[in-house]
Design a protein around this motif. Structure first.
Motif, PDB file in Angstrom:
ATOM      1  N   UNK A   1      23.294   4.582  40.974  1.00  0.00           N
ATOM      2  CA  UNK A   1      22.408   4.846  42.661  1.00  0.00           C
ATOM      3  C   UNK A   1      21.064   4.860  42.166  1.00  0.00           C
ATOM      4  N   UNK A   2      20.462   3.688  42.348  1.00  0.00           N
ATOM      5  CA  UNK A   2      19.267   3.774  41.811  1.00  0.00           C
ATOM      6  C   UNK A   2      17.800   3.261  43.496  1.00  0.00           C
TER       7      UNK A   2
ATOM      8  N   UNK B   1      18.835  12.450  42.522  1.00  0.00           N
ATOM      9  CA  UNK B   1      18.709  13.585  41.531  1.00  0.00           C
ATOM     10  C   UNK B   1      19.887  13.437  40.157  1.00  0.00           C
ATOM     11  N   UNK B   2      20.861  13.429  40.496  1.00  0.00           N
ATOM     12  CA  UNK B   2      22.518  13.921  39.762  1.00  0.00           C
ATOM     13  C   UNK B   2      23.558  13.806  40.710  1.00  0.00           C
ATOM     14  N   UNK B   3      25.161  13.768  39.733  1.00  0.00           N
ATOM     15  CA  UNK B   3      26.398  13.806  40.625  1.00  0.00           C
ATOM     16  C   UNK B   3      26.798  14.782  40.266  1.00  0.00           C
ATOM     17  N   UNK B   4      27.573  15.585  40.535  1.00  0.00           N
ATOM     18  CA  UNK B   4      28.447  16.511  40.748  1.00  0.00           C
ATOM     19  C   UNK B   4      29.375  15.598  40.378  1.00  0.00           C
ATOM     20  N   UNK B   5      30.768  16.271  40.154  1.00  0.00           N
ATOM     21  CA  UNK B   5      32.741  15.791  40.285  1.00  0.00           C
ATOM     22  C   UNK B   5      33.009  16.848  40.371  1.00  0.00           C
TER      23      UNK B   5
ATOM     24  N   UNK C   1      20.620   7.651  36.802  1.00  0.00           N
ATOM     25  CA  UNK C   1      21.210   6.697  35.602  1.00  0.00           C
ATOM     26  C   UNK C   1      22.421   6.280  35.471  1.00  0.00           C
ATOM     27  N   UNK C   2      23.440   7.819  35.660  1.00  0.00           N
ATOM     28  CA  UNK C   2      24.156   8.275  34.959  1.00  0.00           C
ATOM     29  C   UNK C   2      25.374   7.103  35.619  1.00  0.00           C
TER      30      UNK C   2
END
Length: 733
Positions: free
Chosen positions: A653-654, A668-672, A693-694
């Motif tokens: 998501x940019x 800001x980031x992701x959680x798996x 960006x990940x």
């Protein structure tokens, strides 16, 4: 040489003998101190001519210190110290010796020191006695308990309010002694203070056949021999009950109260309020009820539908019943009254009768005003009395007497819809703003009827002078009990040990409320009694002003509650304005024209926000609602699995948004999260992948041959706090 040795031995013997004499003297003195502390008791004998209607025990604080607590009108020049062991005498600093019953005591606030002499004229101790006197205008009440033949003592009553004692009593403003019974009273006040309250019955004879009525109430229409001694044990000012009852009496729904200083078996118990017991107003041919959260198991009681405070069901207790009505008859009648009051139009659907035909509007308006003025939380269901004079259809339900105001006039409960500062402030409406969704409060139900609010307004206008004069009466009562309060807190210090969990009026620092407004209040840090009295005056000054300014406009009704349809809203890239529901007590939706919503700047971006709902028209007050904007969801595109490893793929998501012309990333980031169960229980594990960006996340240390479930969510960091989206649907690999 021999001669020298003999001399030395004699010298040593002399030293040893002298040392033993010193030890013997020290030991003898120590024993005497113990005797004095545990066995030698000092007291001041009864002397009615000197204003002391009973024996006063000296409170020994140590072997060398003692306090004498005397009535305010005591003539100390006619009072003398006595003691139980006649083998001892007292010696003053000027050398004068005194037998028991002849040693003078000091004036109020004065210290006097005596040496204690044994029968051999040896000084075994020195004791300093300090005299304290109450207020001259406060009568003294002496009670002597008869605890012979195994009867309960006062100490046993203080341990259990279910026990009672019998004895004799004398009050300095009454010329005749009376026989008394004393029993503990109170609910929360009994456990929250070391100073207990009591119910007292007075009789003219020892057989308790003839009731004794205090002359103090001769000018009252009703007579009684049943009284309550209120300790004000949770109110450090000692004046809240008296101030409020004085106002209630001015309106005709109060209880007469008189300050007294109390001694029981010679021990000083402190300053009390003496008042007729609440059943004083019980009608001779009707019944008296109490609305409270507590009920004595011996008293018949019942519940009314949805009349409760949070999880506590409010009970209606039948306190007195001199009518032909059964408990079932009274319960049926009260349910009819309650159904009419709760109805939106005020009519009982079953009987067709209007609520105003059931109740005496003026007395209920007066009680409403009392609870509103002192911001008394008991309006939700505590110590609210009512009565009915008979069983005819014309006999209405009257409110009163007003009772129990020690936890009011700057007292707050944390678990309510009004913030603590608003509850503690002398400005603002109370009853109409203190909401408990799902709970119907008797007084809030009354307040929703326009004609009742108009009656409250009219009753206030008729009694405006009484409300305006409340601050003046605070000063008057302060001057009346100043010395008695000082003596009380000399015996019972102003600290938590005395008051336990009571914080009524307590302030740890100087505090200002409503700063910069015409209702600004300045309260000082509370250290001494005068601080509590000063703060009470400040509160009543502003409260009376608020009433004078706003009561003529009338009390406006507040809806039952306002709430957001959702407190967690997903960010969509567009500015989001939360939607709310405003609901009346009967469940009807309040029209939008009756309220205004104010939202903060940047209210639509990710983070925590507050909005304000202001009520308009026939409504008043406001509500502050809190909600969160959270990141939008993310979904897993695919999962590649190889033995003990897995790679999760998603679309990054940019997107961004602007704050003050600066770009801020949406994510800001992701959680798996992954686990062997679809429910993602305690065994599930979570990894964090930082950076918007990940697109992939690597997971290791999986169990070979086991199937796993995977899901993902995004997070955004705002002001150091993470806000998470909801979890995506899961993938199994």
């Amino acid at each position: 040489m021999k001669q020298r040795i003999t001399v030395n031995v004699l010298t040593v013997r002399v030293v040893i003998i002298a040392f033993l004499a010193v030890l013997l003297c020290f030991f003898s003195t120590s024993v005497s101190f113990g005797v004095n502390k545990n066995q030698m008791k000092f007291y001041v004998d009864e002397n009615k001519d000197a204003g002391v209607n009973g024996t006063v025990n000296v409170e020994l604080l140590s072997d060398s210190m003692g306090n004498i607590y005397l009535p305010g009108n005591a003539d100390v020049s006619k009072l003398f110290l006595s003691w139980n062991d006649k083998n001892y005498t007292l010696k003053s600093p000027d050398g004068t010796r005194y037998e028991s019953g002849s040693a003078p005591i000091g004036n109020a606030g004065q210290k006097i020191t005596y040496s204690v002499l044994d029968s051999g004229e040896t000084i075994i101790n020195k004791i300093t006695f300090t005299t304290y006197c109450g207020s001259k205008s406060v009568p003294a009440l002496f009670i002597k308990v008869n605890s012979s033949n195994g009867k309960p003592t006062m100490e046993e009553v203080n341990d259990s309010k279910d026990k009672s004692v019998v004895g004799e009593g004398s009050i300095s403003s009454e010329s005749v002694n009376a026989y008394v019974t004393v029993k503990g009273r109170g609910n929360s006040s009994w456990t929250r203070s070391k100073r207990k309250s009591y119910n007292v019955k007075l009789f003219a004879d020892n057989q308790q056949n003839q009731k004794y009525k205090l002359k103090w109430l001769e000018n009252q229409e009703k007579k009684t021999n049943k009284y309550s001694l209120i300790s004000n044990g949770i109110d450090r000012s000692l004046m809240r009950n008296k101030v409020c009852q004085n106002l209630a009496c001015d309106m005709g729904i109060g209880m007469p109260m008189k300050y007294v200083d109390l001694w029981v078996d010679g021990t000083y118990y402190g300053n009390y309020l003496l008042t007729p017991k609440t059943d004083y107003t019980a009608p001779p041919k009707g019944y008296m009820l109490e609305l409270d959260n507590y009920a004595d198991p011996d008293d018949p009681h019942f519940k009314l539908k949805n009349l409760k405070v949070k999880n506590n069901t409010t009970l209606i207790t039948i306190k007195e019943n001199s009518s032909d009505a059964t408990s079932a008859d009274i319960e049926t009648y009260m349910n009819d009254v309650w159904d009419a009051i709760r109805a939106d139009d005020g009519y009982n659907k079953k009987t067709g009768k209007y609520y105003g035909d059931y109740i005496d509007m003026d007395s209920w308006a007066k009680l409403y005003l009392m609870l509103e003025y002192n911001k008394n939380f008991d309006m939700h269901g505590g110590s609210n009395f009512m009565y009915r004079n008979g069983m005819d259809s014309s006999d209405k339900l009257y409110a009163g007497p007003f009772w129990d105001a020690d936890a009011s006039l700057r007292y707050a409960r944390a678990n309510t819809t009004i913030s603590v500062p608003k509850q503690l402030s002398a400005a603002g409406w109370y009853i109409e703003n203190l909401n408990r969704p799902g709970c119907d409060c008797w007084f809030k139900m009354l307040g929703k009827h326009k004609d009742f609010r108009e009656r409250v307004q009219a009753v206030y206008e008729a009694n405006k002078q009484a409300f305006d004069e409340v601050p003046m009466h605070v000063d008057s009562f302060k001057n009346e009990i100043r010395d008695s309060a000082a003596m009380t807190y000399q015996k019972w210090p102003l600290n938590e040990d005395t008051f336990k969990n009571s914080n009524v009026g307590l302030l740890t620092k100087n505090t200002v409320y409503e700063k910069g407004t015409k209702y600004e209040q300045k309260y000082c840090k509370t250290v001494i009694w005068n601080d509590y009295a000063k703060n009470l005056k400040e509160y009543t000054r502003v409260r009376s002003k608020f009433f004078a300014d706003n009561m003529p406009k009338g009390i406006q009704h507040v809806p039952a509650y306002a709430k957001l349809r959702s407190t967690r809203i997903k960010y969509t890239g567009k500015t989001i304005r939360p939607s709310i529901n405003v609901v009346e007590w009967d469940g009807a939706t309040v029209e939008k024209r009756n309220y205004r919503v104010t939202v903060p700047n940047n209210y639509g971006i990710i983070g925590k926000h507050k909005l304000k709902v202001e009520f308009l028209g026939t409504y008043s007050g406001e509500r502050i609602l809190t909600y969160q904007i959270v990141p939008k969801n993310c979904k897993i595109n695919k999962v590649k699995r190889k033995k003990k490893k897995a790679v999760v793929f998603w679309k990054s998501d940019k997107t961004y948004y602007k704050i003050s012309k600066k770009k801020r990333r949406h994510v800001s980031g992701y959680q798996i999260q992954y686990g062997t169960r679809k429910s993602f229980g305690k065994e599930a594990k979570t990894i964090t992948v930082k950076g918007y960006k990940r697109k992939t996340g690597n997971i290791t240390r999986l169990k070979s041959g086991k199937k796993y479930y995977f899901r993902i969510r995004t997070y955004a960091v705002r002001d150091g706090k993470r806000y998470y989206s909801s979890w995506s649907s899961c993938r199994r690999r």
